[in-house]
Design a protein around this motif. Structure first.
Motif, PDB file in Angstrom:
ATOM      1  N   LYS A1496       0.831  -1.206   0.000  1.00  0.00           N
ATOM      2  CA  LYS A1496       0.000   0.000   0.000  1.00  0.00           C
ATOM      3  C   LYS A1496       0.872   1.266   0.000  1.00  0.00           C
ATOM      4  O   LYS A1496       0.563   2.239  -0.672  1.00  0.00           O
ATOM      5  N   THR A1497       1.939   1.226   0.757  1.00  0.00           N
ATOM      6  CA  THR A1497       2.847   2.375   0.798  1.00  0.00           C
ATOM      7  C   THR A1497       3.434   2.654  -0.576  1.00  0.00           C
ATOM      8  O   THR A1497       3.506   3.805  -1.029  1.00  0.00           O
ATOM      9  N   LEU A1498       3.874   1.602  -1.243  1.00  0.00           N
ATOM     10  CA  LEU A1498       4.438   1.759  -2.588  1.00  0.00           C
ATOM     11  C   LEU A1498       3.391   2.288  -3.563  1.00  0.00           C
ATOM     12  O   LEU A1498       3.674   3.168  -4.387  1.00  0.00           O
ATOM     13  N   GLU A1499       2.165   1.776  -3.468  1.00  0.00           N
ATOM     14  CA  GLU A1499       1.114   2.233  -4.372  1.00  0.00           C
ATOM     15  C   GLU A1499       0.760   3.688  -4.120  1.00  0.00           C
ATOM     16  O   GLU A1499       0.527   4.458  -5.055  1.00  0.00           O
ATOM     17  N   ARG A1500       0.695   4.086  -2.836  1.00  0.00           N
ATOM     18  CA  ARG A1500       0.401   5.489  -2.516  1.00  0.00           C
ATOM     19  C   ARG A1500       1.485   6.410  -3.059  1.00  0.00           C
ATOM     20  O   ARG A1500       1.217   7.506  -3.529  1.00  0.00           O
ATOM     21  N   LEU A1501       2.713   5.951  -2.956  1.00  0.00           N
ATOM     22  CA  LEU A1501       3.832   6.764  -3.412  1.00  0.00           C
ATOM     23  C   LEU A1501       3.751   6.996  -4.928  1.00  0.00           C
ATOM     24  O   LEU A1501       3.997   8.097  -5.420  1.00  0.00           O
ATOM     25  N   TYR A1512       9.681   5.797 -10.814  1.00  0.00           N
ATOM     26  CA  TYR A1512       8.578   4.854 -10.965  1.00  0.00           C
ATOM     27  C   TYR A1512       9.051   3.443 -11.337  1.00  0.00           C
ATOM     28  O   TYR A1512       8.534   2.461 -10.782  1.00  0.00           O
ATOM     29  N   PRO A1513      10.004   3.294 -12.294  1.00  0.00           N
ATOM     30  CA  PRO A1513      10.436   1.929 -12.622  1.00  0.00           C
ATOM     31  C   PRO A1513      10.911   1.147 -11.399  1.00  0.00           C
ATOM     32  O   PRO A1513      10.587  -0.031 -11.235  1.00  0.00           O
ATOM     33  N   ARG A1514      11.676   1.837 -10.549  1.00  0.00           N
ATOM     34  CA  ARG A1514      12.173   1.148  -9.356  1.00  0.00           C
ATOM     35  C   ARG A1514      11.036   0.816  -8.397  1.00  0.00           C
ATOM     36  O   ARG A1514      10.987  -0.272  -7.800  1.00  0.00           O
ATOM     37  N   LEU A1515      10.100   1.738  -8.243  1.00  0.00           N
ATOM     38  CA  LEU A1515       8.979   1.502  -7.332  1.00  0.00           C
ATOM     39  C   LEU A1515       8.118   0.347  -7.826  1.00  0.00           C
ATOM     40  O   LEU A1515       7.689  -0.510  -7.033  1.00  0.00           O
ATOM     41  N   TYR A1516       7.839   0.313  -9.147  1.00  0.00           N
ATOM     42  CA  TYR A1516       7.068  -0.811  -9.686  1.00  0.00           C
ATOM     43  C   TYR A1516       7.833  -2.128  -9.556  1.00  0.00           C
ATOM     44  O   TYR A1516       7.237  -3.179  -9.310  1.00  0.00           O
ATOM     45  N   HIS A1517       9.155  -2.039  -9.701  1.00  0.00           N
ATOM     46  CA  HIS A1517       9.988  -3.230  -9.509  1.00  0.00           C
ATOM     47  C   HIS A1517       9.851  -3.744  -8.078  1.00  0.00           C
ATOM     48  O   HIS A1517       9.715  -4.966  -7.838  1.00  0.00           O
ATOM     49  N   LEU A1518       9.868  -2.832  -7.129  1.00  0.00           N
ATOM     50  CA  LEU A1518       9.712  -3.227  -5.720  1.00  0.00           C
ATOM     51  C   LEU A1518       8.314  -3.789  -5.463  1.00  0.00           C
ATOM     52  O   LEU A1518       8.146  -4.742  -4.675  1.00  0.00           O
ATOM     53  N   MET A1519       7.302  -3.196  -6.113  1.00  0.00           N
ATOM     54  CA  MET A1519       5.948  -3.723  -5.956  1.00  0.00           C
ATOM     55  C   MET A1519       5.874  -5.159  -6.491  1.00  0.00           C
ATOM     56  O   MET A1519       5.191  -6.025  -5.911  1.00  0.00           O
ATOM     57  N   ALA A1520       6.590  -5.399  -7.611  1.00  0.00           N
ATOM     58  CA  ALA A1520       6.638  -6.763  -8.139  1.00  0.00           C
ATOM     59  C   ALA A1520       7.317  -7.701  -7.145  1.00  0.00           C
ATOM     60  O   ALA A1520       6.895  -8.849  -6.955  1.00  0.00           O
ATOM     61  N   TYR A1521       8.378  -7.247  -6.507  1.00  0.00           N
ATOM     62  CA  TYR A1521       9.052  -8.047  -5.478  1.00  0.00           C
ATOM     63  C   TYR A1521       8.066  -8.443  -4.386  1.00  0.00           C
ATOM     64  O   TYR A1521       7.996  -9.609  -3.965  1.00  0.00           O
ATOM     65  N   VAL A1522       7.333  -7.419  -3.889  1.00  0.00           N
ATOM     66  CA  VAL A1522       6.393  -7.697  -2.798  1.00  0.00           C
ATOM     67  C   VAL A1522       5.335  -8.704  -3.246  1.00  0.00           C
ATOM     68  O   VAL A1522       5.003  -9.661  -2.521  1.00  0.00           O
TER      69      VAL A1522
END
Length: 1614
Positions: A1496-1501, A1512-1522
């Motif tokens: 949720k934190t990553l999505e809000r960001l 954004y690429p890194r954040l989406y990459h982290l969301m994929a990790y989660v």
């Protein structure tokens, strides 16, 4: 009554006479000394209670504005009334004795009856004065009076230099008795006085126990005319003004010049007073609250003798006392004669007489006086009391009659000790400890109750200062504290270790000498060396010398040999004799053992052979014997001799040691203060010996001062404010730090909090910077509790004004010693420089030195620089660099073979030669700074209020000429158009008006003449059709290339020849002006310059200093009250605007919004607080914007300067507000952001200033780009660029163009247009380099570095990194170093090679994590902590991960919408993803909830408007990790695809390659088992950049060095 009437002139004789009674002024005395005179008269003794208490209150006052001048004003307000009353009634003030005075009415015997009545009337009127006078300072001032009459004897005694007088006899004893009987507000008549007065007219109260009488009132008969009676009585007085002079207070003020009489009268004054009178200085010049040593000497005579016999005894005693005091720079201040004998009040440390070792000198003088006076005929008992401390020294009394005296509790204590401990020399604790003499020189005396003296601690008897060897007591006996390490002396210890190694290896003599001034920690250093020197194969002998050791021949060698022979353990002389016989039987014939009697205190029988020897022959035999003993000893074991305070080694010992060093292998380690006089030839030979290493001790570093403070306070950290204060005020001197802390504790301004105090999330303005700085990592174990957790942290009470905090007496004394040792011209320069402040320019100094020329000033400055009074710098950058590191200006210098005068000690002509060489260096400098703030404060306190005010005014007139930005910055205010709103009446025309006047007469400014419009490069013309983004990009880059080439071609004219001088203007002009106006009480002007200073600091990113100056401004705003003038309103608006900017910069957005809205309200721009007013205001602003955007707007005059000042503040507030609102998640906040962005543009358009409009357009474009409003942002970006194209190519225009290139580069970077960001950034960097703007270059270099990192262009990245490092070192720029190490960590984590090692990066973090610039900068420290946490997480070092993750989490609360902040946030969240992986693998109970919250934190960001799309690429990459860890395959695929598309679109090669590797790994299903420990191996084998450059490692290979998350959870879904 007129003191002098209209006839008065002001010759020196009148000023001399004001210090003396008429009895002396008009006396005709024989020249023979002693001289005895007899007469009749009445004595009045007035004792004033409360003065001592008042003196103590002022001496312990917290702030410097409660100083001696205020005290003397209050004292003299009371005393002058008493003196005037006495003079009006015909009295003659004989003496002022501290807080009492003795007056005389000299009349014939038959006139006593009438005169007593007049004096009683005078006494009662004095009491009436104090009944009606209001008490001041919370103290009750009252008087008591004793009267006596009869036969009086006067003694005059002295020598050729100085005369003294006393009155004696039964009347003197009677008046003292009457005063002792009296209580407050009483008048007591002695028995004889009561017998002699007219008892019919006086009503009294009798005492049962004695015959004295208390006056109740005067009962004058009816019809009695007191005025006639009084006039008749005054005819008895020889020197009472009468006739035409009856309105004059004292006839002595009409004396005519008479050199003979003047010379005779001056003989009764101290030399300092005579000098003051000759120099025509004001009465208050010598008035100080000053640390002195008081010596009270009392002489009691054997029996009641005649006056002439007692006079002879006093004359002899006075001669003895004067001769002793002359040697030790003491002065006789007063002599009294009462029933308790004759008392001499002697003082050491009067102005101009301060010397080092003052308590030691005073004790030695006291012992010499005691011995001499005890053998004086007719003196029975000599009693001496010695005390040290702060007392009031100054001139008290009335204009017509005053004296120089001392008042204070320490004076009273010395007098009481003198009487309660008869027949000895007694001293207080302060003198005992301050003398630094061995304890065996003293004996503690039993405590006694002393009237008027509280608990003053133990009292000691001084037994004598003739050094006698008490074996075992002369050694270095300080205990080394295991829990208190030696701080900041690693380099000095390395010298010892190297010398020790050489000594033990080559077995030849070594001498190591540490020279340092008082307080540098020499003894502590030797204690550590003694500890380190312990060993089995050598003996260590440590000796501590004192000043008296210097006078004892062969003393140092005596102690050395006693230790070598083992005599230090013997308890009796017979034991020593036995030991000597056993040791020396083979070396010394038995008949010569008596040579050792005196030196070792033994009793061998004298032999005939020895009795025939001369003294010289005995000395030679002893030295030969000692050499033989040492030769035999060093064969068996090596000797290491450690000598503390080696400047006190006697000359005979130097000769012996020099011989030992030449012939025997011995290691001698010495500490010494600089020699007061040239050392003897033997000492110089030792120093210049080729085996001698001479080290000039420097001060310790600020980090070591911080650690010392933490250890002294037993806390785990101190506040930044306290840290800065101690670092600056101590100057790196450990002793100063200790005394400053004790002073702060004494005043109760230190506060202590629990260690979790800093973790509070609720922030207010007051605790915005309440960060607590901790000691270095190595020392933290000493400041932790037994459980390993820190207990307390220390800060300062809110509102404490450190700048004017009173000095510790001990440190003030050190500075006074230095001041008093200077020549008059040097002292005057230092005192006048103190008015200027801590730092000033040579031009400012010359301005306050009337009658001086540059040559005189340079010569004096060179001397003072050589004496460590001043430091010199060529420019503000050198000053800034010098203040950060003490070692830079106090490096250690090794001396061998010959001493260089510039590095310390120089003898004879060498000293003059050194100063001569230094003059040429000083002539080139521009900035001067006091080495020690203590000296500046001490010298400043010496000025009188009126003199200070006059010089402060002179300084303000001189400085106001330059109180703007530098010429390069167009001479503007730091707060735009500030001086147009606040009328300060500058001394020059405004530059803006000068330019207008020039244009009206057809002249062009220098910048405009460079490129007239016809020669401007071809402008870009926009076609009716909208050009494509590619076309605009090409035209923009081409335009900037053209600008750069044209500017380079005309570099000498279009760009500055030297860098911006604003930093120097801030330090040398704005801050001093604020200081001067504060001193003048001009709070409104001081406020103006404090706001300017705060704005200046903030423009350079120094939020903390801006915060500190705004706090001072806050105090002034409150002091100015509720005067809401237009000027005051604008100052308040600017104040809140600056506060809002600081809050925004440090990430406290709620506070920032509150401050900015308050500023806008004061600027008549109320920002809406609800949706209704919001929409109404939005409609108004849209209409307003439409009118500005009209192609044919109505012609209007530009806004005036005052309006511009308001508009500029509005644009700043609106610019920050839309950024703040853009961070909020509530949907309606976007409307507030829209309005703020629109209002910024409208305010900028109203200014009609190109730069403001361009800036607003770019901000508006950025706001809409982040909101993804394509049409709007593109339109305003094009408008900004078009306006830039039409700017003239002059200095101001070039700066705007550089700003546009810089801002466009930033915008393109955060939006992910990496290639364009690099192109624009490289051009911006070139332009800022041409404009010589380091801070802007730094920000561009950081951005370019990140862009190249994401583009995976390693070679270009490394080139820029090296430039960034060179810049950070050259400018000593902590932020750029922090960013440098952040990129280095990123390279290791993501690029697969090492540029700087992890250990180096971690060391930087540990050393600088408490740096305010770094800690409160948005993102750098967050990014550093997060990267380290990721590193430890990858290595599965979870304890270390937790430490840095918690630190990063705390910084996450400071939300600032900058690229660096979001980069740090991205790194932090990556660490949390790895932490989630660990929890899932360990099957933690809350792992699932933690994963959901993290996602949720990553999505809000990502959904947040202000988040930089480049991440954004890194954040989406982290969301994929989660998602992969949570088992959500479908969402994982979506996020991976989105990240890949964005990476492709942005050109983010680094993230794209990583994503491809991740995708291949996760879905291949073949290598999952192999991934478990791969990073553990990879991290240990990361190649260095050097190995890549040399070709040992291929760039293609390092692409594989990436950490790929383990995803065993996905096995069920493959």
């Amino acid at each position: 009554m007129n003191p002098c009437g209209n006839e008065v002139q002001d010759p020196a004789i009148i000023r001399v006479a004001a210090h003396l009674p008429d009895l002396i002024v008009y006396g005709d005395f024989a020249k023979a000394r002693p001289c005895v005179n007899y007469f009749d008269g009445v004595l009045m003794f007035v004792d004033i209670s409360g003065f001592t208490a008042m003196t103590e209150k002022f001496s312990t006052a917290m702030y410097m504005d409660r100083g001696a001048e205020q005290l003397v004003e209050i004292l003299n307000r009371y005393l002058s009334d008493i003196v005037e009353k006495v003079l009006v009634f015909g009295g003659d003030i004989l003496k002022f004795a501290g807080d009492s005075l003795l007056a005389l009415w000299k009349v014939e015997r038959k006139q006593l009856k009438d005169m007593i009545l007049v004096i009683i009337k005078c006494s009662l009127e004095i009491h009436e004065l104090f009944e009606t006078k209001e008490s001041e300072e919370g103290l009750d001032i009252r008087v008591k009076i004793g009267l006596a009459a009869g036969h009086i004897t006067m003694l005059i005694f002295g020598d050729e230099a100085r005369n003294h007088f006393v009155v004696t006899g039964q009347v003197v004893e009677d008046v003292r008795f009457a005063e002792n009987v009296a209580k407050m507000n009483e008048v007591i008549l002695s028995p004889n006085c009561w017998q002699l007065c007219d008892r019919r007219m006086i009503e009294i109260e009798r005492f049962k126990e004695h015959r004295a009488a208390k006056v109740a009132l005067l009962k004058l008969p009816s019809g009695f005319n007191f005025d006639d009676f009084f006039n008749k009585c005054m005819t008895f007085m020889n020197y009472y003004p009468s006739g035409q002079r009856k309105h004059i207070l004292r006839l002595a003020c009409l004396l005519r010049s008479d050199p003979t009489l003047e010379l005779s009268l001056q003989s009764y004054l101290m030399e300092s007073i005579s000098r003051q009178i000759r120099d025509k200085q004001l009465r208050g010049y010598l008035s100080e609250l000053r640390p002195v040593t008081t010596v009270f000497v009392n002489l009691k005579f054997k029996e009641r003798k005649k006056a002439d016999i007692i006079g002879l005894a006093i004359q002899d005693a006075c001669a003895h006392i004067s001769s002793v005091l002359k040697v030790f720079r003491g002065q006789i201040n007063k002599v009294f004669m009462f029933d308790k004998g004759c008392s001499f009040l002697c003082v050491f440390g009067f102005p101009g007489e301060k010397v080092p070792d003052e308590p030691t000198n005073a004790l030695q003088s006291a012992m010499n006086i005691f011995d001499l006076c005890s053998h004086t005929e007719n003196i029975q008992t000599v009693s001496i009391g010695v005390t040290s401390g702060i007392v009031f020294c100054g001139i008290v009394g009335h204009t017509m009659r005053h004296e120089y005296t001392v008042i204070g509790q320490k004076v009273n204590t010395a007098a009481r000790m003198m009487m309660h401990y008869p027949g000895v020399v007694s001293c207080d604790t302060v003198t005992y400890s301050g003398s630094n003499l061995p304890a065996y020189f003293f004996k503690e005396l039993p405590k006694k109750a002393m009237k008027g003296v509280g608990d003053c601690g133990p009292i000691y008897q001084c037994l004598g200062l003739n050094e006698k060897v008490v074996f075992g007591m002369a050694y270095l006996i300080h205990n080394r504290n295991e829990s208190y390490p030696l701080l900041g002396r690693d380099r000095e210890l390395r010298y010892f270790r190297n010398g020790m190694k050489e000594f033990l290896t080559y077995n030849h003599s070594r001498v190591l000498m540490y020279e340092g001034r008082y307080g540098y920690g020499k003894s502590e250093l030797l204690m550590e060396i003694e500890y380190l020197a312990q060993g089995e194969d050598h003996r260590t002998i440590a000796i501590a010398l004192t000043k008296v050791s210097l006078e004892q021949k062969f003393y140092t060698v005596q102690i050395l040999m006693a230790s070598v022979l083992g005599l230090d353990t013997c308890r009796h002389y017979r034991e020593r004799q036995t030991r000597l016989q056993n040791k020396l039987r083979a070396l010394l014939d038995g008949k010569f053992f008596c040579l050792l009697n005196d030196i070792f205190h033994v009793q061998f029988p004298f032999s005939r052979e020895v009795s025939k020897m001369s003294t010289l022959m005995k000395q030679e035999q002893l030295e030969l014997l000692f050499m033989n003993i040492l030769e035999q000893t060093v064969i068996e074991e090596r000797i290491i001799l450690i000598v503390d305070e080696a400047q006190f080694v006697d000359s005979a010992s130097w000769v012996f040691m020099e011989r030992v060093i030449r012939t025997l292998p011995i290691f001698i380690i010495m500490s010494l203060s600089p020699f007061e006089h040239a050392p003897c030839a033997a000492a110089r030979a030792v120093i210049e010996n080729r085996h001698t290493t001479y080290i000039a001790l420097g001060t310790i570093q600020p980090k070591d001062i911080r650690s010392k403070a933490c250890l002294d306070l037993s806390v785990s950290g101190i506040s930044k404010e306290l840290d800065l204060y101690l670092a600056e005020a101590s100057g790196g001197i450990p002793y100063y730090c200790k005394e400053l802390l004790q002073n702060l504790n004494h005043h109760g301004v230190l506060t202590f909090h629990r260690s979790d105090y800093e973790e509070k999330t609720y922030m207010t303005w007051k605790n915005l910077f309440k960060n607590f700085i901790k000691p270095t990592v190595e020392l933290r174990r000493f400041t932790l509790s037994d459980e390993g957790e820190a207990q307390d942290i220390c800060g300062l009470l809110s509102g404490v004004r450190l700048r004017i905090l009173s000095l510790p007496a001990s440190l003030k004394e050190v500075s006074l010693v230095q001041l008093d040792s200077m020549s008059f011209s040097d002292q005057m320069l230092v005192r006048r420089a103190a008015i200027l402040g801590l730092t000033f320019t040579t031009e400012q100094l010359l301005e306050v030195l009337p009658g001086w020329d540059m040559k005189m000033m340079i010569k004096a400055l060179a001397t003072l620089v050589e004496s460590y009074i001043f430091d010199c710098f060529r420019n503000a950058k050198e000053l800034r660099m010098g203040l950060k590191q003490n070692a830079a200006s106090h490096e250690l210098h090794v001396r061998s073979q010959a001493l260089r005068p510039s590095e310390g000690m120089a003898w004879h002509g060498e000293a003059e030669e050194a100063v001569g060489e230094l003059q040429s260096v000083v002539a080139e400098i521009r900035i001067v700074r006091f080495c020690r703030p203590i000296m500046q404060k001490t010298a400043y306190e010496l000025w009188l209020k009126d003199e200070k005010r006059a010089m402060h005014l002179t300084c303000t007139r001189f400085l106001e000429e330059d109180a703007r930005r530098c010429q390069l910055c167009r001479g503007e205010d730091f707060v735009p158009y500030h001086h147009f709103v606040v009328d300060l009446r500058f001394n020059r025309l405004d530059l803006h008006n000068i330019h207008k006047m020039a244009k009206s007469h057809g002249f062009h400014t220098k910048e405009e003449a460079v490129f007239p419009s016809a020669e401007m490069p071809q402008r870009v013309k926009t076609s009716p059709e909208t050009p494509s983004p590619e076309e605009i990009q090409e035209k923009i880059l081409g335009f900037f290339d053209t600008v750069i080439s044209r500017v380079k071609a005309s570099e000498e004219n279009a760009v500055p020849s030297e860098p911006c001088q604003c930093e120097e203007i801030l330090e040398m002009v704005l801050l001093p002006l604020a200081h001067h106006f504060l001193a003048l009480g001009e709070d409104d002007k001081a406020l103006y310059y404090l706001l300017e200073a705060a704005a200046a600091y903030m423009s350079w990113g120094d939020n903390y200093k801006g915060y500190m100056h705004l706090n001072e401004a806050d105090r002034l705003l409150k002091a100015l009250g509720k005067e809401k003038s237009r000027t005051q309103t604008f100052e308040s608006a600017a104040f809140y605007s600056l506060k809002g900017q600081i809050c925004y910069n440090v990430g406290q957005l709620f506070l920032a919004k509150k401050m900015l809205r308050k500023a806008l309200k004061l600027l008549n721009q109320n920002f809406p607080s609800n949706l209704l007013t919001l929409f109404l205001r939005a409609r108004v602003e849209k209409n307003r914007h439409s009118s500005f955007a009209n192609p044919h707007p109505k012609e209007g005059s530009p806004p005036g300067e005052k309006r511009l000042a308001h508009l500029y503040q509005q644009t700043v507030c609106f610019s920050l507000l839309w950024r703040i609102y853009g961070l909020n998640y509530f949907f309606y906040y976007k409307y507030y952001g829209d309005l703020a962005a629109m209002m910024q543009v409208n305010s900028a358009l109203e200014t009609q200033n190109d730069f403001q409009i361009i800036k607003a357009y770019l901000d508006y474009s950025l706001y809409h780009q982040l909101r993804n409003c394509q049409g709007v942002w593109f339109k305003y970006e094009v408008m900004a660029v078009e306006k830039t194209f039409h700017l003239p190519l002059k200095a101001e225009g070039i700066q705007v163009m550089a700003y546009v290139a810089d801002t466009l580069s930033y915008m393109k970077f955060i939006l992910g247009c990496l290639d364009l960001a690099i192109e624009l950034g490289s051009r911006a960097q070139k332009m800022w380099a041409l404009l010589q703007n380091p801070s802007k270059q730094y920000s561009v270099l950081c951005r370019l570095t990140t862009a190249l990192f994401l583009k995976n262009k390693q070679k270009q990245l490394v080139v820029l990194l090296q430039r960034l490092w060179d810049f950070s070192v050259a400018e000593d720029h902590t932020l750029s170093k922090g960013f440098f190490y952040f990129v280095c960590l990123d390279i290791m984590l993501y690029s697969g090679f090492v540029y700087r090692t992890f250990e180096e990066c971690l060391k930087f973090i540990h050393q600088n994590e408490d740096n305010t610039d770094l800690k409160f900068h948005s993102g750098i420290l967050l990014a550093l902590y997060s990267c380290v946490a990721i590193w430890y997480a990858r290595l599965e070092k979870w304890d270390d991960f937790d430490i840095f993750s918690k630190k990063a989490k705390h910084l996450m609360l400071r939300r600032t919408p900058t690229a660096l902040y979001y980069e740090g946030v991205t790194r932090y969240l990556e660490g949390q993803v790895l932490n989630l992986q660990k929890q899932i693998e360990q099957e933690a109970e809350n792992a699932q909830d933690y994963g959901v919250e993290l996602l949720k934190t990553l999505e809000r960001l990502v959904a947040q408007n202000m988040t930089c799309p480049v991440f954004y690429p890194r954040l989406y990459h982290l969301m994929a990790y989660v998602c992969v860890l949570m088992g959500e395959v479908e969402n994982c695929n979506l996020f991976l695809s989105t990240a890949l598309k964005l990476s492709e679109l942005q050109g983010n090669v680094l993230e794209k390659s990583w994503l491809n590797m991740t995708k291949e790994l996760w879905y291949s299903g073949t290598e999952l088992a192999l991934q478990e420990n791969k990073w553990l191996r990879t991290a240990l084998a990361l190649p260095s950049w050097d190995s890549i450059v040399t070709g040992d490692v291929k760039i293609e290979d390092i692409q594989k060095n990436k950490f790929l998350i383990r995803v065993t959870i996905l096995e069920n879904y493959c």
